[in-house]
Design an enzyme around this catalytic site. Structure first.
Site: not given
Length: 240
Positions: A129, A8
């Site tokens: 998500d 990330d």
């Protein structure tokens, strides 16, 4: 099944968040290329890259860091975060990304996602998500009224390569993934499903492998960085 180590990116560095909160970022490596190479050297067959700044900004924001990663590895990588139009899809695929992940666009502009999947077979994934089973967008900042499974069903027969299913409340919390929700999603659609969020132990890896659903793989981040998961062992269990 495949182990997807997560890189990330925030301001060019490898970080992990807690439940998607940007202010909770922990920096694990200043050199994303070196981190990517370390995962490759450990025997990982894929990488999962997220441009966190891009996800919030709605446009790519860590291009230099992604380029460093791509230049450091020979294994394929999938990339998500801020990819909102066909020009960005084309640009990233041309730069060497094996697969782009479209998340917010899947809710805001499903026709675009379907067009991209048709234009680039096997190279477009959908990121779903979820918070309490409902899809979230804009870097998880907004929860919609669309159930994750209903969103996934919109892309049946669209040629989508995979669905990355993340339980936001589990992400970075080291409390185990929501395998039941990911398994239910995998049973509901024919698209391969990848589990993400909270994978923090070898028991989680074994549970994903043994859940009985046709899962494609598992994404893990923090547990790999802090040593709770051995990437070579985890990859071997999933590949068996």
């Amino acid at each position: 099944m495949i182990l997807y180590p997560a890189i990330d990116l925030k301001e060019g560095r490898c970080v992990r968040l807690l439940r998607g909160e940007m202010e909770s970022a922990t920096v694990f490596n200043e050199d994303p290329g070196a981190q990517a190479r370390a995962f490759q050297d450990a025997g990982c067959a894929w990488l999962h890259i997220v441009d966190l700044d891009g996800a919030f900004a709605g446009r790519p924001a860590n291009a230099d860091a992604v380029e460093k990663i791509l230049g450091a590895i020979a294994i394929p990588a999938q990339l998500g975060g801020g990819i909102r139009d066909m020009a960005q899809v084309e640009a990233w695929l041309a730069r060497g990304v094996a697969r782009v992940i479209l998340g917010t666009a899947a809710v805001r502009d499903p026709a675009f996602v379907k067009a991209a999947a048709r234009a680039f077979p096997g190279r477009v994934a959908v990121g779903i998500d979820a918070r309490d089973g409902m899809a979230a967008v804009e870097g998880w900042a907004e929860t919609t009224d669309i159930a994750a499974v209903d969103l996934a069903r919109r892309f049946e027969d669209a040629g989508v390569a995979a669905i990355i299913h993340t339980d936001i409340d589990r992400d970075g919390a080291m409390q185990g993934p929501n395998i039941a929700a990911s398994a239910a999603l995998a049973h509901a659609v024919s698209i391969p499903v990848i589990v993400s969020g909270g994978v923090s132990s070898m028991d989680d890896i074994r549970a994903a492998k043994a859940c009985g659903a046709p899962l494609d793989g598992v994404i893990s981040g923090r547990a790999l960085y802090d040593g709770r998961l051995d990437p070579a062992e985890a990859a071997a269990i999933l590949a068996a």
